[in-house]
Scaffold this motif. Structure first.
Motif, mmCIF file in Angstrom:
data_model
loop_
_atom_site.group_PDB
_atom_site.id
_atom_site.type_symbol
_atom_site.label_atom_id
_atom_site.label_comp_id
_atom_site.label_asym_id
_atom_site.label_seq_id
_atom_site.Cartn_x
_atom_site.Cartn_y
_atom_site.Cartn_z
ATOM 1 N N THR A 52 0.806 -1.216 0.000
ATOM 2 C CA THR A 52 0.000 0.000 0.000
ATOM 3 C C THR A 52 0.842 1.270 0.000
ATOM 4 N N THR A 53 1.970 1.259 0.677
ATOM 5 C CA THR A 53 2.881 2.395 0.600
ATOM 6 C C THR A 53 3.667 2.239 -0.700
ATOM 7 N N MET A 54 3.100 2.771 -1.775
ATOM 8 C CA MET A 54 3.583 2.464 -3.116
ATOM 9 C C MET A 54 4.823 3.259 -3.505
ATOM 10 N N THR A 55 4.870 4.524 -3.121
ATOM 11 C CA THR A 55 5.999 5.353 -3.539
ATOM 12 C C THR A 55 7.053 5.447 -2.432
ATOM 13 N N ALA A 56 6.659 5.917 -1.252
ATOM 14 C CA ALA A 56 7.593 6.028 -0.125
ATOM 15 C C ALA A 56 6.819 6.412 1.117
ATOM 16 N N HIS A 57 7.358 6.063 2.273
ATOM 17 C CA HIS A 57 6.783 6.536 3.526
ATOM 18 C C HIS A 57 7.018 8.035 3.660
ATOM 19 N N GLY A 277 -1.204 4.795 1.130
ATOM 20 C CA GLY A 277 -1.596 4.606 2.524
ATOM 21 C C GLY A 277 -2.961 5.177 2.848
ATOM 22 N N MET A 278 -3.442 6.091 2.029
ATOM 23 C CA MET A 278 -4.810 6.586 2.211
ATOM 24 C C MET A 278 -5.783 5.573 1.615
#
Length: 428
Positions: A52-57, A277-278
């Protein structure tokens, strides 16, 4: 304290709400490809909140977009015009490859698949569905009803009549010994035979790469061959892109594009990474299918302004920084590194995957018998080494799942591979 939090968790939450690790983690914050727990330990994250965290935290562009939108309005429902929702829908419709596309936003992949099933059964006036063995499509009543993975199907009761098709797992089952061409041909023959014994189904729902099933996939072209058979009978094709979407496989933006001979699916579903994450999910469908409902319908929380702002910022970042290309390049290096490491570990049956979607299947050495205890042991050892990974598989959860954020760099890939190699060797 984590121990107190664990006790409170067990006192008020369901027993079936699974937690990883013998000593479960409380993750307090993250940055880039790393997260920290409540004790201050730092981990390289190769699972990204279940892809779900596709790009970066804590991606600054997404954080800024969410903060600015929150300062204006967070939510109004779909009863009012919503500019961020229209903006994101326009972009997704164009990217989907589906002609005359319409987009409906939900809050999760489960709800997206539930909506797709509602549309398909209504459009086709049939409650018969085709699904793949070893599949997973969510935890709602209808989504469980098309899930072909016993470990994630808590009830046999369903409003749907579901028939399960061969082909989602290349290296197991009655056709595993065949070469790719004959494998596809055998699966198509099996599908034709199945269709000859039932009334025409509403749709086939299939993951191009099975996520919870352990990142298994058929040879390229299987779903194109299925589509040709289905199209002759008016049966729809739903591509479940909840885990494969947005360039994760590196080679393609959508998983269905590996099966593109017959064109795009009639519907695709998405979720997970688009919001970084949303909570965003959704369905893309041809207008005639999307508009087939003859009763009122809204979504209270689907497409809310704050999640749409996150999705727009995240998608823009992904495209502008060519994270699909990065998944192809860095993922290619990572999978070769893991295959080299696994060659010396008898418990590893197969290293498979594409881009930054990699599975490692563990069995008892010298057999095809699943070894979930070994998978759990590697998960624990990787955590001790500072790496978070996932588990899955249709054979007693014996596959490791590796799916870092798509911005993973080469140094981080090498670091994670080294930790995972040590963890694999520790079970010998």
């Amino acid at each position: 304290m984590t121990d107190d939090l664990l006790g409170r968790h067990r006192a008020v939450l369901p027993d079936w709400l699974a937690l990883y690790y013998d000593e479960p983690l409380e993750i307090t914050h993250g940055e880039g490809r790393h997260v920290w727990d409540a004790q201050g330990n730092r981990y390289l994250d190769f699972f990204g909140g279940i892809l779900t965290t596709m790009t970066a935290h804590a991606l600054p562009e997404v954080t800024k977009a969410v903060t600015e939108q929150a300062g204006r309005i967070i939510h109004s429902s779909t009863l009012y015009l919503n500019r961020p929702m229209v903006d994101l829908a326009e972009r997704i419709a164009k990217l989907s490859g589906i002609p005359d596309a319409r987009v409906f936003f939900t809050t999760s992949g489960t709800e997206a698949n539930d909506t797709a099933l509602l549309l398909a059964t209504t459009y086709r006036r049939s409650n018969t569905l085709l699904a793949m063995r070893n599949s997973y499509h969510g935890r709602s009543f209808s989504a469980v009803g098309v899930t072909g993975n016993r470990g994630w199907s808590p009830t046999s009761l369903s409003p749907l009549q579901t028939l399960y098709v061969h082909g989602g797992v290349r290296t197991r089952g009655p056709f595993a010994h065949l070469d790719d061409y004959d494998f596809v041909a055998a699966c198509v023959d099996d599908l034709k035979d199945l269709l000859g014994h039932t009334r025409p189904p509403a749709a086939l729902i299939a993951e191009p790469i099975q996520g919870v099933g352990g990142f298994t996939s058929p040879p390229d072209g299987l779903y194109a061959a299925f589509r040709e058979v289905l199209h002759e009978r008016g049966v729809l094709w739903i591509s479940d892109e909840v885990q494969t979407g947005w360039g994760r496989t590196g080679e393609h933006f959508w998983g269905w594009q590996a099966h593109a001979r017959s064109g795009p699916p009639d519907m695709l579903t998405f979720a997970k990474g688009i919001g970084n994450g949303m909570s965003i999910g959704g369905v893309v469908a041809r207008a005639e299918i999307m508009n087939c409902l003859d009763a009122n319908s809204i979504s209270t929380f689907g497409g809310t302004q704050i999640t749409m702002a996150a999705g727009l910022a995240n998608l823009t970042y992904l495209l502008e920084h060519d994270l699909q290309g990065n998944a192809r390049r860095v993922g290619g290096l990572l999978i070769e590194r893991l295959r080299a490491a696994a060659a010396h570990v008898p418990a590893v049956r197969e290293v498979r995957g594409r881009g930054l979607m990699i599975g490692i299947e563990l069995t008892k050495p010298g057999t095809d018998e699943a070894d979930p205890a070994a998978a759990s042991a590697v998960l624990e050892a990787a955590r001790v080494g500072g790496l978070l990974i996932g588990k899955g598989g249709g054979h007693d959860t014996s596959a490791l799942r590796i799916a870092p954020p798509l911005s993973l760099n080469v140094a981080e890939a090498e670091e994670g591979a080294a930790i995972l190699e040590d963890a694999l060797r520790s079970i010998q």
